[in-house]
Design a protein around this motif. Sequence first.
Motif, PDB file in Angstrom:
ATOM      1  N   ASP A 191       0.823  -1.300  -0.051  1.00 35.91           N
ATOM      2  CA  ASP A 191      -0.014   0.126   0.009  1.00 35.91           C
ATOM      3  C   ASP A 191       0.922   0.896   0.003  1.00 35.91           C
ATOM      4  OD1 ASP A 191      -1.624   2.246   0.526  1.00 35.91           O
ATOM      5  OD2 ASP A 191      -2.465   1.274   2.281  1.00 35.91           O
ATOM      6  N   PRO A 192       0.936   1.990  -0.916  1.00 33.33           N
ATOM      7  CA  PRO A 192       2.000   3.188  -1.163  1.00 33.33           C
ATOM      8  C   PRO A 192       1.583   4.206  -0.057  1.00 33.33           C
ATOM      9  CG  PRO A 192       0.967   2.545  -3.418  1.00 33.33           C
ATOM     10  CD  PRO A 192       0.128   1.686  -2.386  1.00 33.33           C
ATOM     11  N   THR A 193       0.607   4.122   0.559  1.00 34.95           N
ATOM     12  CA  THR A 193       0.122   5.130   1.588  1.00 34.95           C
ATOM     13  C   THR A 193       1.035   4.858   2.800  1.00 34.95           C
ATOM     14  OG1 THR A 193      -2.021   4.889   1.174  1.00 34.95           O
ATOM     15  CG2 THR A 193      -1.587   5.846   3.266  1.00 34.95           C
ATOM     16  N   HIS A 194       1.714   3.604   2.822  1.00 30.75           N
ATOM     17  CA  HIS A 194       2.607   3.469   3.671  1.00 30.75           C
ATOM     18  C   HIS A 194       3.882   2.908   3.393  1.00 30.75           C
ATOM     19  CE1 HIS A 194      -0.650   3.694   6.760  1.00 30.75           C
ATOM     20  NE2 HIS A 194      -1.543   3.015   6.001  1.00 30.75           N
ATOM     21  N   ILE A 195       4.231   2.055   2.361  1.00 31.31           N
ATOM     22  CA  ILE A 195       5.220   1.670   2.069  1.00 31.31           C
ATOM     23  C   ILE A 195       5.422   1.803   0.241  1.00 31.31           C
ATOM     24  CG2 ILE A 195       6.792  -0.493   1.312  1.00 31.31           C
ATOM     25  CD1 ILE A 195       5.208  -1.768   3.701  1.00 31.31           C
ATOM     26  N   ALA A 196       6.428   2.622   0.064  1.00 34.03           N
ATOM     27  CA  ALA A 196       6.632   2.916  -1.719  1.00 34.03           C
ATOM     28  C   ALA A 196       7.112   1.867  -2.210  1.00 34.03           C
ATOM     29  CB  ALA A 196       7.837   4.032  -1.671  1.00 34.03           C
ATOM     30  N   PRO A 197       6.264   1.545  -3.492  1.00 37.26           N
ATOM     31  CA  PRO A 197       6.687   0.430  -4.349  1.00 37.26           C
ATOM     32  C   PRO A 197       8.054   0.599  -4.824  1.00 37.26           C
ATOM     33  CG  PRO A 197       4.651   1.657  -4.812  1.00 37.26           C
ATOM     34  CD  PRO A 197       5.360   2.368  -4.034  1.00 37.26           C
ATOM     35  N   ASN A 198       9.073   1.470  -4.770  1.00 36.56           N
ATOM     36  CA  ASN A 198      10.215   1.844  -5.223  1.00 36.56           C
ATOM     37  C   ASN A 198      11.303   1.762  -4.012  1.00 36.56           C
ATOM     38  OD1 ASN A 198       9.570   4.388  -4.434  1.00 36.56           O
ATOM     39  ND2 ASN A 198      10.587   5.238  -6.394  1.00 36.56           N
ATOM     40  N   ASP A 199      10.708   1.568  -2.703  1.00 36.50           N
ATOM     41  CA  ASP A 199      11.567   1.437  -1.880  1.00 36.50           C
ATOM     42  C   ASP A 199      12.627   0.346  -2.052  1.00 36.50           C
ATOM     43  OD1 ASP A 199      12.374   0.011   1.193  1.00 36.50           O
ATOM     44  OD2 ASP A 199      11.449   2.157   1.673  1.00 36.50           O
ATOM     45  N   PRO A 200      13.728   0.617  -1.537  1.00 36.38           N
ATOM     46  CA  PRO A 200      14.925  -0.446  -1.796  1.00 36.38           C
ATOM     47  C   PRO A 200      14.604  -1.940  -1.244  1.00 36.38           C
ATOM     48  CG  PRO A 200      15.773   1.705  -1.301  1.00 36.38           C
ATOM     49  CD  PRO A 200      14.406   1.875  -1.018  1.00 36.38           C
ATOM     50  N   ALA A 201      13.943  -1.962   0.128  1.00 35.33           N
ATOM     51  CA  ALA A 201      13.596  -3.371   0.829  1.00 35.33           C
ATOM     52  C   ALA A 201      12.610  -3.853   0.021  1.00 35.33           C
ATOM     53  CB  ALA A 201      12.890  -2.656   2.162  1.00 35.33           C
ATOM     54  N   VAL A 202      11.630  -3.083  -0.712  1.00 36.01           N
ATOM     55  CA  VAL A 202      10.655  -3.718  -1.518  1.00 36.01           C
ATOM     56  C   VAL A 202      11.129  -4.346  -2.866  1.00 36.01           C
ATOM     57  CG1 VAL A 202       8.449  -3.074  -2.879  1.00 36.01           C
ATOM     58  CG2 VAL A 202       8.741  -2.162  -0.609  1.00 36.01           C
ATOM     59  N   LEU A 203      11.962  -3.734  -3.524  1.00 35.86           N
ATOM     60  CA  LEU A 203      12.757  -3.887  -4.934  1.00 35.86           C
ATOM     61  C   LEU A 203      13.526  -5.315  -4.540  1.00 35.86           C
ATOM     62  CD1 LEU A 203      13.790  -0.681  -6.239  1.00 35.86           C
ATOM     63  CD2 LEU A 203      11.760  -1.861  -6.577  1.00 35.86           C
ATOM     64  N   ALA A 204      14.121  -5.258  -3.344  1.00 39.17           N
ATOM     65  CA  ALA A 204      14.797  -6.580  -3.072  1.00 39.17           C
ATOM     66  C   ALA A 204      13.828  -7.829  -2.638  1.00 39.17           C
ATOM     67  CB  ALA A 204      15.838  -6.231  -1.767  1.00 39.17           C
ATOM     68  N   LEU A 205      12.946  -7.426  -2.168  1.00 39.10           N
ATOM     69  CA  LEU A 205      11.937  -8.520  -1.638  1.00 39.10           C
ATOM     70  C   LEU A 205      11.329  -9.347  -2.993  1.00 39.10           C
ATOM     71  CD1 LEU A 205      10.067  -9.911   0.285  1.00 39.10           C
ATOM     72  CD2 LEU A 205       8.357  -7.953   0.306  1.00 39.10           C
ATOM     73  N   VAL A 206      10.670  -8.330  -3.972  1.00 44.28           N
ATOM     74  CA  VAL A 206      10.405  -8.719  -5.267  1.00 44.28           C
ATOM     75  C   VAL A 206      11.438  -9.398  -5.886  1.00 44.28           C
ATOM     76  CG1 VAL A 206       9.653  -7.732  -7.701  1.00 44.28           C
ATOM     77  CG2 VAL A 206       8.692  -6.766  -5.509  1.00 44.28           C
ATOM     78  N   ARG A 207      12.656  -8.953  -5.942  1.00 44.35           N
ATOM     79  CA  ARG A 207      13.795  -9.825  -6.758  1.00 44.35           C
ATOM     80  C   ARG A 207      13.968 -11.154  -6.089  1.00 44.35           C
ATOM     81  NH1 ARG A 207      16.458  -4.727  -6.457  1.00 44.35           N
ATOM     82  NH2 ARG A 207      17.930  -5.461  -4.661  1.00 44.35           N
ATOM     83  N   ALA A 208      13.852 -11.242  -4.669  1.00 45.19           N
ATOM     84  CA  ALA A 208      14.033 -12.644  -4.162  1.00 45.19           C
ATOM     85  C   ALA A 208      12.801 -13.478  -4.512  1.00 45.19           C
ATOM     86  CB  ALA A 208      14.177 -12.361  -2.564  1.00 45.19           C
ATOM     87  N   ASN A 209      11.727 -13.021  -4.411  1.00 48.06           N
ATOM     88  CA  ASN A 209      10.304 -13.660  -4.873  1.00 48.06           C
ATOM     89  C   ASN A 209      10.538 -14.143  -6.336  1.00 48.06           C
ATOM     90  OD1 ASN A 209       7.569 -13.791  -3.459  1.00 48.06           O
ATOM     91  ND2 ASN A 209       7.228 -13.582  -5.827  1.00 48.06           N
ATOM     92  N   ARG A 210      10.873 -13.538  -7.209  1.00 51.77           N
ATOM     93  CA  ARG A 210      11.123 -13.744  -8.651  1.00 51.77           C
ATOM     94  C   ARG A 210      12.341 -15.129  -8.625  1.00 51.77           C
ATOM     95  NH1 ARG A 210      10.583  -7.843 -11.349  1.00 51.77           N
ATOM     96  NH2 ARG A 210       8.411  -8.074 -12.018  1.00 51.77           N
ATOM     97  N   ARG A 211      13.356 -14.945  -8.048  1.00 49.16           N
ATOM     98  CA  ARG A 211      14.200 -15.927  -7.651  1.00 49.16           C
ATOM     99  C   ARG A 211      13.618 -17.305  -7.261  1.00 49.16           C
ATOM    100  NH1 ARG A 211      19.423 -14.406  -4.913  1.00 49.16           N
ATOM    101  NH2 ARG A 211      20.118 -16.351  -5.825  1.00 49.16           N
ATOM    102  N   ALA A 212      12.903 -17.244  -6.293  1.00 47.40           N
ATOM    103  CA  ALA A 212      12.286 -18.266  -5.724  1.00 47.40           C
ATOM    104  C   ALA A 212      11.054 -18.912  -6.802  1.00 47.40           C
ATOM    105  CB  ALA A 212      11.545 -18.089  -4.387  1.00 47.40           C
ATOM    106  N   LEU A 213      10.437 -18.101  -7.414  1.00 49.39           N
ATOM    107  CA  LEU A 213       9.694 -18.556  -8.503  1.00 49.39           C
ATOM    108  C   LEU A 213      10.434 -19.223  -9.815  1.00 49.39           C
ATOM    109  CD1 LEU A 213       7.120 -15.737  -8.968  1.00 49.39           C
ATOM    110  CD2 LEU A 213       6.590 -17.907  -8.330  1.00 49.39           C
ATOM    111  N   ARG A 214      11.631 -18.737  -9.847  1.00 46.46           N
ATOM    112  CA  ARG A 214      12.336 -19.510 -10.924  1.00 46.46           C
ATOM    113  C   ARG A 214      13.172 -20.777 -10.509  1.00 46.46           C
ATOM    114  NH1 ARG A 214      15.187 -17.085 -15.317  1.00 46.46           N
ATOM    115  NH2 ARG A 214      13.264 -15.970 -15.456  1.00 46.46           N
ATOM    116  N   THR A 215      13.472 -20.944  -9.264  1.00 50.41           N
ATOM    117  CA  THR A 215      13.834 -22.129  -8.674  1.00 50.41           C
ATOM    118  C   THR A 215      12.804 -23.126  -8.566  1.00 50.41           C
ATOM    119  OG1 THR A 215      15.566 -20.637  -7.306  1.00 50.41           O
ATOM    120  CG2 THR A 215      14.707 -23.048  -6.512  1.00 50.41           C
ATOM    121  N   ILE A 216      11.381 -22.674  -8.131  1.00 54.87           N
ATOM    122  CA  ILE A 216      10.420 -23.687  -8.399  1.00 54.87           C
ATOM    123  C   ILE A 216      10.248 -24.280  -9.556  1.00 54.87           C
ATOM    124  CG2 ILE A 216       7.928 -23.869  -8.033  1.00 54.87           C
ATOM    125  CD1 ILE A 216       8.246 -21.964  -5.542  1.00 54.87           C
ATOM    126  N   ARG A 217      10.315 -23.450 -10.535  1.00 49.20           N
ATOM    127  CA  ARG A 217      10.022 -24.054 -11.803  1.00 49.20           C
ATOM    128  C   ARG A 217      11.173 -24.829 -12.462  1.00 49.20           C
ATOM    129  NH1 ARG A 217       7.201 -21.894 -16.346  1.00 49.20           N
ATOM    130  NH2 ARG A 217       5.794 -21.619 -14.668  1.00 49.20           N
TER     131      ARG A 217
END
Length: 301
Positions: A191-217
């Motif tokens: 929710d951008p009201t509380h957490i910016a989508p481009n926050d470095p922590a968010v971007l790192a979280l998304v990258r890790a999530n995508r890596r997990a998806l690739r591993t699962i595949r």
Amino acid sequence: MHTIDLTYVGRGIHEELVAYVADQQDYYEQEAVHVALRDGCAWDGERVRRTATIGLGRAVLSRVTDGIPWTVLCVNTQRPLFWLLAREAYASVEELKGRRIGTHAPRTAPGCFSRIVLRKHGLDPDHDVRSVVMTPGDYGHHLRRLAEGSLDAAFVGSTLAPEVTAQENGLRLLAFVGDHFRIPTVGIAVDPTHIAPNDPAVLALVRANRRALRTIRDDPDLAVRYVNALIPSLSETEASRHYQRYIARYFTADGRHDPSVAAQAVSSVAQELGVSTVPDAADIYRTEPAEGSGANRLPGS
């Protein structure tokens, strides 16, 4: 090292698998983000809004009904992992007319999706069946009520494997919700009201999530072990079959979604909830490649 809270709002591999893989494979640490995985199943919406969330279904419902500006940054699957199990006497969803069905609350994501599926089979969930609202969990209570005959059918979630559960309990698997209704339901949203989508922590979280998806595949043996860890009652063979049927076939490899599926899903959800003003799906689902530097970025990210 960045820090972020990540909240799941339901139990089972539908919400837990990708985050579990990212944690166990040390992808969060390698992306320089400390992720505190929080159990938000009983949290109210305001508390969940102050975290990143896995539960896209719940987020989208609150966007449709209350205008909460949830923004989806990564999608794990467009096939909700919920199933309709019934007593052996019923061979089709249509045969449940007038019968007692265990359901999630109608204004929760799985409850809303289930109602849409019933309508697709010609059943009005308010008039054609006797809906029994039940609290989700490991669904053991649902199975006991099916066994004793106080329920004729029940919608269940991914804390269990439906084919195995049906066989062990003398039940029929009548429907996989994801076969009848598609919507991007789990991934990463803020929710951008509380957490910016481009926050470095968010971007790192998304990258890790995508890596997990690739591993699962890309690593089925490893993925099956993690499925088995989350549903330990399964044999290795059963876990492999469950992975092949519902994970390998339907989970994304890159966190992206089909915009046409999202648009139709948002419209269907709004209609089911009785909301006349439908938000633009493109304003909710923004799964562009993650920006910023990271220790291990996927090709094309």
